[in-house]
Each structure stands twice: as C-alpha cells, then as structure tokens.
Design an enzyme around this catalytic site. Sequence first.
Site, PDB file in Angstrom:
ATOM      1  N   ASN A  15      23.320  16.792  41.008  1.00  0.00           N
ATOM      2  CA  ASN A  15      22.690  15.498  40.730  1.00  0.00           C
ATOM      3  C   ASN A  15      22.288  14.900  42.087  1.00  0.00           C
ATOM      4  O   ASN A  15      23.121  14.381  42.821  1.00  0.00           O
ATOM      5  CB  ASN A  15      23.689  14.602  40.017  1.00  0.00           C
ATOM      6  CG  ASN A  15      23.086  13.415  39.312  1.00  0.00           C
ATOM      7  OD1 ASN A  15      23.806  12.537  38.867  1.00  0.00           O
ATOM      8  ND2 ASN A  15      21.768  13.343  39.167  1.00  0.00           N
ATOM      9  N   CYS A  77      26.459   5.272  38.643  1.00  0.00           N
ATOM     10  CA  CYS A  77      26.308   6.727  38.676  1.00  0.00           C
ATOM     11  C   CYS A  77      27.541   7.305  39.344  1.00  0.00           C
ATOM     12  O   CYS A  77      27.796   7.039  40.525  1.00  0.00           O
ATOM     13  CB  CYS A  77      25.048   7.136  39.426  1.00  0.00           C
ATOM     14  SG  CYS A  77      24.886   8.933  39.610  1.00  0.00           S
ATOM     15  N   HIS A 168      25.763   5.823  26.539  1.00  0.00           N
ATOM     16  CA  HIS A 168      25.674   7.269  26.328  1.00  0.00           C
ATOM     17  C   HIS A 168      25.818   7.574  24.840  1.00  0.00           C
ATOM     18  O   HIS A 168      26.571   6.915  24.129  1.00  0.00           O
ATOM     19  CB  HIS A 168      26.773   8.001  27.100  1.00  0.00           C
ATOM     20  CG  HIS A 168      26.607   7.935  28.582  1.00  0.00           C
ATOM     21  ND1 HIS A 168      25.965   8.909  29.306  1.00  0.00           N
ATOM     22  CD2 HIS A 168      27.000   6.994  29.479  1.00  0.00           C
ATOM     23  CE1 HIS A 168      25.965   8.576  30.580  1.00  0.00           C
ATOM     24  NE2 HIS A 168      26.580   7.416  30.714  1.00  0.00           N
ATOM     25  N   GLU A 217      19.047  12.088  31.229  1.00  0.00           N
ATOM     26  CA  GLU A 217      19.397  10.783  31.785  1.00  0.00           C
ATOM     27  C   GLU A 217      18.284   9.774  31.564  1.00  0.00           C
ATOM     28  O   GLU A 217      17.113  10.062  31.817  1.00  0.00           O
ATOM     29  CB  GLU A 217      19.693  10.888  33.285  1.00  0.00           C
ATOM     30  CG  GLU A 217      21.047  11.488  33.595  1.00  0.00           C
ATOM     31  CD  GLU A 217      21.521  11.130  34.996  1.00  0.00           C
ATOM     32  OE1 GLU A 217      21.570   9.916  35.322  1.00  0.00           O
ATOM     33  OE2 GLU A 217      21.830  12.049  35.752  1.00  0.00           O
ATOM     34  N   ARG A 218      18.690   8.605  31.135  1.00  0.00           N
ATOM     35  CA  ARG A 218      17.760   7.491  30.966  1.00  0.00           C
ATOM     36  C   ARG A 218      17.059   7.210  32.292  1.00  0.00           C
ATOM     37  O   ARG A 218      17.687   6.943  33.305  1.00  0.00           O
ATOM     38  CB  ARG A 218      18.562   6.262  30.502  1.00  0.00           C
ATOM     39  CG  ARG A 218      17.780   4.983  30.366  1.00  0.00           C
ATOM     40  CD  ARG A 218      18.664   3.829  29.921  1.00  0.00           C
ATOM     41  NE  ARG A 218      19.715   3.513  30.881  1.00  0.00           N
ATOM     42  CZ  ARG A 218      20.495   2.429  30.798  1.00  0.00           C
ATOM     43  NH1 ARG A 218      20.356   1.587  29.783  1.00  0.00           N
ATOM     44  NH2 ARG A 218      21.433   2.212  31.698  1.00  0.00           N
ATOM     45  N   CYS A 226      25.631  14.607  35.428  1.00  0.00           N
ATOM     46  CA  CYS A 226      25.692  13.149  35.285  1.00  0.00           C
ATOM     47  C   CYS A 226      27.161  12.771  35.200  1.00  0.00           C
ATOM     48  O   CYS A 226      27.858  13.184  34.265  1.00  0.00           O
ATOM     49  CB  CYS A 226      24.939  12.701  34.038  1.00  0.00           C
ATOM     50  SG  CYS A 226      25.090  10.935  33.671  1.00  0.00           S
ATOM     51  N   THR A 228      28.741   9.730  34.774  1.00  0.00           N
ATOM     52  CA  THR A 228      29.106   8.896  33.623  1.00  0.00           C
ATOM     53  C   THR A 228      28.930   9.682  32.329  1.00  0.00           C
ATOM     54  O   THR A 228      29.673   9.492  31.368  1.00  0.00           O
ATOM     55  CB  THR A 228      28.253   7.615  33.583  1.00  0.00           C
ATOM     56  OG1 THR A 228      26.862   7.956  33.643  1.00  0.00           O
ATOM     57  CG2 THR A 228      28.594   6.684  34.737  1.00  0.00           C
ATOM     58  N   GLY A 229      27.949  10.608  32.311  1.00  0.00           N
ATOM     59  CA  GLY A 229      27.744  11.438  31.125  1.00  0.00           C
ATOM     60  C   GLY A 229      28.902  12.382  30.878  1.00  0.00           C
ATOM     61  O   GLY A 229      29.297  12.618  29.728  1.00  0.00           O
TER      62      GLY A 229
END
Length: 287
Positions: A15, A77, A168, A217-218, A226, A228-229
Amino acid sequence: MTQTIHFTKMHGAGNDYIYVDTSLYAIPDPSAAAIAWSDRHTGIGSDGLVLIGKSTIPEADYTMRIFNADGSEAMMCGNASRCIGKYLHDRGLTDRTEIRLLTLSGVKTLRLHLDGAGMTERVTVDMGAPVLSCPAQIATADGTMTDGEVTVDGRTMRGTFVSMGNPHFVIFTDNIDAVDVARLGATLERHPLFPERCNIEFAEMLGYGHIRTRVWERGSGITLACGTGACATAVAAAVTGRDGRRTTVVMDGGKLEIEWSEADGHVYKTGPSAFVFDGEIALPCLP
C-alpha cells in the site's frame, strides 16, 4: 516561481503513499497534489498523499492527513500510519518507540519493533475499537448490517459492515479468485446503502486464523493492502463466527497480523513498512 517539494515514497504491505513533512514544506492544495502526484503514468505513482505534521495538542506527538489518489481526504490509514512511525524514527526525527499520531479518526498509538541495528522492522498500531453501528455510514434502519444481503448488478451477496473510523463492507466468498473486484468494488463503493461511499473487502477463509482478502479502497480503487480493511475483515470474521479474535490477513501485498483484544476491545494491527525512494517534485500549478 515554481516550488520544489522533497518527498519520500514508502509502502506498507504494498500500500504505497507519497510522504511530505509539512514542517518543512507547505502544500496549499493537497487534494490537487494527490491527484497529480499519484498518477502512475505522469506523476510519482501512489495510492495517495500523506502529510506529516507536528501536533498542536498535548495528547499527540504528530499528525497525519491522508489524501486518496482521487483527491478525497481519508480519515485513517493503518498502513500509512505504520510508515509514518518508521519515517519518524529511522530518519532521526524522534528516538521514541511509542508515538501518538493524531488522525481524523482520533489519536492512534504506534509501537515500533526494532531490529538488531536499531531500525524499525515492524510497527503495531492501536486502531481503536471497531464500530458496528453507524447510521451516517450505512443506510439501514439501525445503522448496522451483519451478514446481510445487498444486490449489485442482479447479483445478491452477503456482507458485514464495520467502521474503523472509515466505513468498510466485508463480503466472504468461497473463491476469491473468481470475484471481479474492480467491477463489484466500484459499484458497491457508491451504492445507496453507503451515504459516505465505502471501502469494500472480499474475503475467503483459508483456515482458522488465516483469511485471504482483496480490497477496493474508497477513492483509490484496488490496492495491494489496506490496514483498516484488514482490521475490518478480522472483526467481520469474528462477529459472524468464522474466526477468532486473532488472525493473519493475507493481502495482495503481504500479511498483516490482527488482534481484536478482549481486554480493551481495541483492534491491534502489526505489519511491515519500507522506504521505496526519495525525490523532488514541483507543486501542481494552481488556477
């Protein structure tokens, strides 16, 4: 006169972001800079732009602002925050191995794990407590969805909503390789169910304690990882009975270790971060 900005490119599990120290360089329009610099053909190439600053509140040591490749500002993030920890320590800006970072979703604590040479090898981030009910981020009667149904392009899928400061939606599948992440992710991101748009995870259980996850990701599209994902995926697996509270999330760019602590209810994420290169670039021309 054109101003030249010194930047550092880093990545956490693939990332990748562009990092700028705002105590040295002012970025008057970070949204425009993120769009121009993130372009992988005409710019530096990245998932977005991260601005590092000094905190003005006693509860935090530094600040992070993050702008996606489309110029939208993100709240948090996990991968970028790990990279900031390595940047601050390994570049000699702090000798602390515990750093408090102010983000739009609150103060996050970074714990640095050093190697034998005293350099940052891995970083653990206290991501805070997950939120399973948020009417502002999911348009259901009670602001929740756990293993609920959503229909896209005539296809009905089951997913679980988890907010890690940012929204999410985690969809478990038996064959992640068969999922058209680009098409379904882009459609679901802007689905009416999500008033603020949404990050979309597609996940497959590889066995107890191991989850394969791909992310849309948005504001950035498909990314290799990601943070947080990964946390949202682990929480969704736990609340739906698919996994326990400690798991390894395997993303396209690498593995992240996630623990949803029973002691304080917080999610802790541990993973690598790495420098890619340093460079200089001109600020985008503003109208």
